[in-house]
Design a protein around this motif. Sequence first.
Motif, PDB file in Angstrom:
ATOM      1  N   ASN A  51       0.838  -1.216   0.000  1.00 42.61           N
ATOM      2  CA  ASN A  51       0.000   0.000   0.000  1.00 42.61           C
ATOM      3  C   ASN A  51       0.858   1.245   0.000  1.00 42.61           C
ATOM      4  OD1 ASN A  51      -2.346  -1.452  -0.001  1.00 42.61           O
ATOM      5  ND2 ASN A  51      -2.591  -1.418   2.219  1.00 42.61           N
ATOM      6  N   ASP A  54       2.246   1.807  -3.400  1.00 44.54           N
ATOM      7  CA  ASP A  54       1.198   2.324  -4.295  1.00 44.54           C
ATOM      8  C   ASP A  54       0.976   3.806  -4.070  1.00 44.54           C
ATOM      9  OD1 ASP A  54      -0.831  -0.681  -4.295  1.00 44.54           O
ATOM     10  OD2 ASP A  54       0.654   0.090  -5.730  1.00 44.54           O
ATOM     11  N   LYS A  57       3.473   5.998  -5.619  1.00 43.49           N
ATOM     12  CA  LYS A  57       3.402   6.167  -7.080  1.00 43.49           C
ATOM     13  C   LYS A  57       2.601   7.407  -7.440  1.00 43.49           C
ATOM     14  CE  LYS A  57       3.689   1.302  -8.134  1.00 43.49           C
ATOM     15  NZ  LYS A  57       2.951   0.112  -8.486  1.00 43.49           N
TER      16      LYS A  57
END
Lengths: 229, 395
Positions: A51, A54, A57
Amino acid sequence: MAASLKGLLQPWTPRVLTVRWSRYNPYYLEPEVKKEAYLKSESELSIEEKNEWDLRKHRPIKAAANNVTSSVFYDPIISKFINMIMKCGKKTLAQQIMTQTLESIKRQQVEKYLKAPGGQKEEIECNPYAIFHQAVENCKPCVGLANIKRGSITYQVPIPLKDRHRTYMALKWFITECKRDKNRRTLMHESLTEQFMQAYTKEGKVYKRKLDMHKLAEANRAYAHFRWC
Amino acid sequence: MALHRLSLRLRPTATHVRSFYTSRVGQQQNTVAAEPETEPFSVFRTKEDDPAFHSEKHIGQYYNVPSSHIQTLFHHGLPWRYKQQVETFNEASFMVRQPALEVISDLKQLDPSKPVQRYIFYGLKGSGKTISMCHTLHYCYTQGWLVLHIPDAHIWVKNCKELLPSSYKSSRFDQPFEAAEWLHKFKITNERFLSKIKTKHRYIWTKREVTEEGRPLGELVDQGTTRVRSSSDVIGALMKELRLQSGQPGSDFKLVAAVDGVNALWGRTTLKKRDSSIVDLEELTLIYNLRKLMRNDWIGGAVITTLSQTGSLFTPISAYWPQDMLGEIGFDSMDPFIPISVPNYSEKEFESCYLYYLDRNWLQHPQSRTEEGKKEILFLCNRNPWTMEKMCCVL
């Protein structure tokens, strides 16, 4: 959508200005400098780590500070200590003092190790980084004291400390004890070496200072409830 | 029992084979089987302690210098950081490298009747010039030569506490304390020669002090150490005597004159006279006499020198070629000489140094013992010995 993002990434100043503050919007994340973090494959990560990756990103990342490196020998605590020794922005001098300290600790210990008979060799710790970290660990106080005013009297109230602040206090004590009460001719790295070696074996001025802090906290236990009222 | 006899037969061949660098697994097993009571086979060390027997196959390996030699020969010749390393590691080891081997092989074929050959070690900062010179001097010492070693010529051209006008020549200046100190160290290194060599000339120091012809050299040296005022002139006399006598049919010694930082002899000084004008190098007795020694007008020995930028005055940091360091006058005086380049470590030598530090328990950082750490050390130091030593001190 564009308007809200634009609002989030504006340069930002907090309402209450503290002494050291960052112009970065809190939306920005800290950079990940360690090479190992990027070499891990997808399958090795836990759910939280996935997580987190992510999130990284889609969020902007702060620029890394100048003293942060992806070198295998980088240590954030040592970096912090060098910054604390530094005066007038003389980073090279502070860096030199630290390297001289580590070198002289290592020289003392390796000399002892190589001269020791076979059975005693294992007891001698030669790694200056291990000695440094253990010394700092030994001198970290468990509780700190806060000045809380009730009526017209300022009481020294024992309070828990965050880990960062405990490390900071230990490092600060090392520096102040080395500067104080020393012969004019003693160099900083010599007195630092002595203090680290003593603190490693739970002796010396810095360890004593931590114990004094604990004693004072113990003595003022009665006022601990002032923290909340 | 049969196995024991077999191991005895294998012993001579195994000792001969042991000092090869490249790892040879089969032979390694043989060696270990043949000599179970000796230390395990080490790639970076050699048992050959005598520099006379060092050859190409020992390149990259460390050999141990006996502590007696350190106290006599290298009383004042080693670099400061190397001395600290000797104390810490409880041993003194030099790495056998190509430049030193070249000079040693030349010296082995020396013809004492020919004029002296001059060798100059040059290279980047920290590439190992001084240690190469020390290795060569160790060879000369073990072969029984007389070693005249000036560890740092730069000391004589700067920071002098007292400059006395010379009693011998009025235009020159003496440096009594530096001279006396050096004479004391010369005495320690060459104790064995002081009674054998006799003076060939008569020297008058003052109205009452005279050194007659035929007196032992030790008396001359004592004159310099006790009467500090005349110590610079004593050095001049000493150099003259040794120059004249070395290689002669009557004397049985060879002289090696070694100067570290020979570019100091043709540079500039920061010493000032009473009227605050800068002293010229020709006006210093010590430098004048040393320049005479550096000429190739004597026989029966060698002149081994190093160029040194650290400690030099008014030379740019990037200079390391002989032309740049010696200047025009210096180059013409030293010409013809044999320049010997001392490069950074080769890959083999770097590996050897890394293993040596591991063996002495010097690389303590847990990451420095991994492949990643080793690559980083290699990258950061660029195989320069000095930089590598500085880096490994912290790790």
